[in-house]
Scaffold this motif. Sequence first.
Motif, PDB file in Angstrom:
ATOM      1  N   SER A   1      -7.101  -5.732  -2.625  1.00  0.00           N
ATOM      2  CA  SER A   1      -6.053  -5.532  -1.508  1.00  0.00           C
ATOM      3  C   SER A   1      -5.073  -4.714  -2.789  1.00  0.00           C
ATOM      4  CB  SER A   1      -5.698  -6.784  -1.007  1.00  0.00           C
ATOM      5  OG  SER A   1      -4.987  -7.642  -1.882  1.00  0.00           O
ATOM      6  N   CYS A   2      -4.319  -4.140  -1.812  1.00  0.00           N
ATOM      7  CA  CYS A   2      -3.255  -3.215  -2.733  1.00  0.00           C
ATOM      8  C   CYS A   2      -2.104  -4.276  -3.146  1.00  0.00           C
ATOM      9  CB  CYS A   2      -2.658  -2.043  -1.770  1.00  0.00           C
ATOM     10  SG  CYS A   2      -1.486  -2.557  -0.789  1.00  0.00           S
ATOM     11  N   SER A   3      -1.412  -3.900  -4.455  1.00  0.00           N
ATOM     12  CA  SER A   3      -0.163  -4.593  -4.811  1.00  0.00           C
ATOM     13  C   SER A   3       1.253  -3.754  -4.384  1.00  0.00           C
ATOM     14  CB  SER A   3      -0.282  -4.775  -6.095  1.00  0.00           C
ATOM     15  OG  SER A   3      -0.685  -3.449  -6.759  1.00  0.00           O
ATOM     16  N   ASN A   4       0.931  -2.859  -3.453  1.00  0.00           N
ATOM     17  CA  ASN A   4       2.303  -1.946  -3.095  1.00  0.00           C
ATOM     18  C   ASN A   4       2.842  -2.687  -2.052  1.00  0.00           C
ATOM     19  OD1 ASN A   4       1.244  -0.488  -5.290  1.00  0.00           O
ATOM     20  ND2 ASN A   4      -0.185   0.549  -3.750  1.00  0.00           N
ATOM     21  N   LYS A   5       3.956  -2.170  -1.480  1.00  0.00           N
ATOM     22  CA  LYS A   5       4.605  -2.318  -0.497  1.00  0.00           C
ATOM     23  C   LYS A   5       5.242  -1.092   0.000  1.00  0.00           C
ATOM     24  CE  LYS A   5       6.798  -5.793   2.433  1.00  0.00           C
ATOM     25  NZ  LYS A   5       6.616  -4.828   3.359  1.00  0.00           N
ATOM     26  N   CYS A   6       4.476   0.055   0.282  1.00  0.00           N
ATOM     27  CA  CYS A   6       4.944   1.343   0.428  1.00  0.00           C
ATOM     28  C   CYS A   6       6.064   1.572   1.437  1.00  0.00           C
ATOM     29  CB  CYS A   6       3.699   2.300   0.739  1.00  0.00           C
ATOM     30  SG  CYS A   6       2.715   2.306  -0.650  1.00  0.00           S
ATOM     31  N   VAL A   7       7.031   2.295   1.372  1.00  0.00           N
ATOM     32  CA  VAL A   7       8.083   2.284   2.413  1.00  0.00           C
ATOM     33  C   VAL A   7       7.426   3.076   3.702  1.00  0.00           C
ATOM     34  CG1 VAL A   7       9.831   2.452   0.760  1.00  0.00           C
ATOM     35  CG2 VAL A   7       9.017   4.471   1.607  1.00  0.00           C
ATOM     36  N   PHE A   8       6.298   3.712   3.570  1.00  0.00           N
ATOM     37  CA  PHE A   8       5.704   4.543   4.745  1.00  0.00           C
ATOM     38  C   PHE A   8       4.573   3.769   5.224  1.00  0.00           C
ATOM     39  CE2 PHE A   8       4.550   6.225   0.680  1.00  0.00           C
ATOM     40  CZ  PHE A   8       3.260   5.910   0.691  1.00  0.00           C
ATOM     41  N   CYS A   9       4.393   2.490   4.554  1.00  0.00           N
ATOM     42  CA  CYS A   9       2.864   1.858   4.912  1.00  0.00           C
ATOM     43  C   CYS A   9       2.918   1.587   6.572  1.00  0.00           C
ATOM     44  CB  CYS A   9       2.796   0.549   4.511  1.00  0.00           C
ATOM     45  SG  CYS A   9       1.283   0.040   4.615  1.00  0.00           S
ATOM     46  N   PHE A  10       1.641   2.485   6.950  1.00  0.00           N
ATOM     47  CA  PHE A  10       1.477   2.241   8.488  1.00  0.00           C
ATOM     48  C   PHE A  10       1.035   0.786   8.902  1.00  0.00           C
ATOM     49  CE2 PHE A  10      -0.481   2.824  12.533  1.00  0.00           C
ATOM     50  CZ  PHE A  10       0.338   3.847  13.137  1.00  0.00           C
TER      51      PHE A  10
HETATM   52  S1  SF4 Z   1       0.446   2.660   2.246  1.00  0.00           S
HETATM   53 FE1  SF4 Z   1       0.071   0.126   2.859  1.00  0.00          FE
HETATM   54  S2  SF4 Z   1      -2.056   0.023   2.439  1.00  0.00           S
HETATM   55 FE2  SF4 Z   1      -1.754   1.830   1.319  1.00  0.00          FE
HETATM   56  S3  SF4 Z   1      -1.155   1.541  -0.753  1.00  0.00           S
HETATM   57 FE3  SF4 Z   1       0.973   1.642   0.497  1.00  0.00          FE
HETATM   58  S4  SF4 Z   1       1.291  -0.620   1.104  1.00  0.00           S
HETATM   59 FE4  SF4 Z   1      -1.057  -0.707   0.439  1.00  0.00          FE
END
Ligand code: SF4
Length: 433
Positions: A84-93
């Motif tokens: 799983s990803c370790s990010n919390k992208c501001v644009f994450c759908f």
């Molecule tokens: S967009 Fe969402 S699923 Fe994709 S890397 Fe960023 S946080 Fe993870």
Amino acid sequence: MVKINSIIPGSPAEKVGVLAGDLLNSINGHSVRDVLDYMYYAAETEVVLDIIRDGEQLDFNISKDEYDDLGLEFETFLMDKKQSCSNKCVFCFIDQMPPGMRETLYFKDDDARLSFLQGNYVTLTNMKQADIDRIIEMKLNINVSVHTTNPELRVKMMHNRFAGEKLKFIRQLAESGIKLNCQVVCCPGLNDGDELRRTLSDLGELMPNITSMAVVPVGVTKYRQGLFPLKTFDKKGAGETIDIIESYQREFLEKFGTRTVFPSDEFYLIAERPLPEAEAYEDYSQFENGVGMLRSLIDEFGQALDMAEWEGGKRFVSIATGYSAFGTIDMLAKQAEQKFPELRCDVHRIRNDFFGETITVSGLITAQDIIAQLKDKELGSELIIPPNMLKRDSDLFLDDLRVSDVEEALGVKLRTSGSDGFELLDAMMGIEY
Ligand code: SF4
């Protein structure tokens, strides 16, 4: 060690006596962590399987053609857990989806193995040097979500303090000869304008091993309470972004013989500009990112229509599509009606009430929106929907309603339009396979 679940009948592994339930320890002395190791080491012509059966170590020698499958099947496709990803992208759908949808839709994968095997895009933020070394050793080409090459901005956009320093992996992979397809989710006020220029210039330095780049506009749903305040592109911003990308296309075309970077179709629709001609998409390498889909559909449909001849009597059908593709689909339907007076094809644009009106792509339209907006309409004998409204290989919409639920609610038969312009015309004409 990985447990072997079953053996394909007649396979090399069955012929030498490997059994379901055996544990695979190594192949030619290499331990096997996952499907990539398995595929890589099992590609040899001479293979020694190190197997543990009831605590006893056994060797099985197999001679086969290069790349022939050994015939071993494991509990999961990856032979390992999905990363799983370790990010919390501001644009994450995924963070902008309403609650209550099917659980798998909320899983945030960021797995380089799925990039190689299925074309998924990965951010590289959860990868270590050893993972990069393995990609280089195995010569795997991968798809990377870059978003920006400004380290500080990447940290901010992805909410991950390692996101900036992991940019070094992109350079390392490219300089080692790995081919990379890249993706930029473009957010107005964040990574557009000069930041986009910087990203395209930096990636341009890694040519020719950056084989393509798609720039797609951010999608914003109505479920953003408590999240980063994101804007969507307006007509002017979309036009300016196209201008930047097209200027790099010209530069790359002159220097490297390929445009390399492409704006997604959505930018042209938002900017209300005509779609580029087919040659501007070269080999449509970023098709899956929505780059060139509409141009390809228009051209294929035109070819199909030129060759088509009407058989049978009158036919009345309808098409449901999202706001963004409506203009194109409606134009194609009118072309077909003009050539075939026996055909009536009404095209309906479905507003996305489920995610919010700013979501305009057909792939995110739900059954409940179709039912609510078409229930009082005259639809003819069939309602045609694009296949991306359904889960792959199933009849399930995003909101878990089925094709049969829509058919029952609207009293009309549903059919999908197929994957290209030829199949769209077939659906309009009622041609069955
Ligand atoms: S967009 Fe969402 S699923 Fe994709 S890397 Fe960023 S946080 Fe993870």
